[in-house]
Design an enzyme around this catalytic site. Sequence first.
Site, PDB file in Angstrom:
ATOM      1  CB  SER A 131      41.380  47.638  49.009  1.00 58.45           C
ATOM      2  OG  SER A 131      42.097  47.858  47.835  1.00 58.45           O
ATOM      3  NE  ARG A 187      38.078  57.917  42.583  1.00 57.43           N
ATOM      4  CZ  ARG A 187      38.220  57.197  43.680  1.00 57.43           C
ATOM      5  NH1 ARG A 187      39.315  56.483  43.853  1.00 57.43           N
ATOM      6  NH2 ARG A 187      37.285  57.173  44.603  1.00 57.43           N
ATOM      7  CG  ASP A 267      38.566  42.109  43.764  1.00 53.57           C
ATOM      8  OD1 ASP A 267      39.227  42.809  42.965  1.00 53.57           O
ATOM      9  OD2 ASP A 267      38.659  42.217  44.996  1.00 53.57           O
ATOM     10  CG  HIS A 296      38.708  45.961  44.594  1.00 52.67           C
ATOM     11  ND1 HIS A 296      39.409  45.038  45.340  1.00 52.67           N
ATOM     12  CD2 HIS A 296      39.145  47.185  45.018  1.00 52.67           C
ATOM     13  CE1 HIS A 296      40.231  45.667  46.166  1.00 52.67           C
ATOM     14  NE2 HIS A 296      40.082  46.967  45.996  1.00 52.67           N
ATOM     15  CG  ASP A 297      34.876  50.178  44.966  1.00 52.40           C
ATOM     16  OD1 ASP A 297      35.975  50.033  45.533  1.00 52.40           O
ATOM     17  OD2 ASP A 297      34.537  51.236  44.419  1.00 52.40           O
TER      18      ASP A 297
END
Length: 322
Positions: A131, A187, A267, A296-297
Amino acid sequence: MTNYTVDTLELGSFTTESGETINNLKLRYEHVGYAGQPLVLVCHALTGDHLTYGTDAEPGWWREIIDGGYMPVHDYQFLTFNVIGSPYGSSSALNDPNFPQKLTLRDLVRAIEKGLEALGYSRINIVIGGSLGGMQTLELLYNRRFEIDKAVILAATDKTSSYSRAFNEIARQAIHLDNEEGLSIARQLGFLTYRSSKSYDQRFTPSEVVSYQQHQGNKFKNNFDAQCYLTLLDVLDSHDIDRGRNDVNEVFANLNTKVMTLGFIDDLLYPNDLVQAMGERFKYHKHCFVPDNVGHDGFLLNFNDWAPNLYHFLKVSKIKRK
């Protein structure tokens, strides 16, 4: 435990792209391993820190990669800098009242380069990041300040997408409305882009997902800083390897660095096809697609799904030239 150091460098005056000055640039870093071992420079993601390996009591965020045998600590030495603007020890709005109002990704990378020079390194055997860490890796490759043998870029593309920037702007607006609760909302919003809808459906019932989101938001607002988060959102939005440059294809096509890119299914922020297209700008390139459904993570989770590709890439001495 093997040789382990966490310390802070003080590197003097540093001028940002915007012309602002940090009077005494501070870089917090972690180093594990011994001099003489191949150097692995690890670049962390947006809200990460320099504790890649960590301690037995508090393992770092990639401890499983190292102790799991994919990048054994007896084969390499590892170095991670906390990026400037972050609240975890490097120069930031949290410890410098005159910290610059705006930072770019290129500022972060130039600071890291100063840190590498201060520690006496002229060669990087492996640079790796996911990332925002992958974006830093790209800039390091373009700058050519250090000879780099291999580079691994996970879940990153050659510029931040409009889709990602849109979420970042909503996060900013939430923080401007209320620093603490806005940071929690930012968040929670981020988590929806870091994970796939499939992973949410597999992991949570409709009632569980609400408490999970609230938990993530509350934890973050107690451990991060709102101004630092705003700074790093600007950094993320600034990423465009081609900005103001017309020679990127030429530079990348002539590098002898062997590059591996990894894209993750579902993602939302940096889709696999764009990750691959970025990698194809390099002379020596291998791409791997990771078909887990975390999104994505994925580069922070489910290591057994993708780290074998990393292990084999690091062991290969020859990669076919285009």
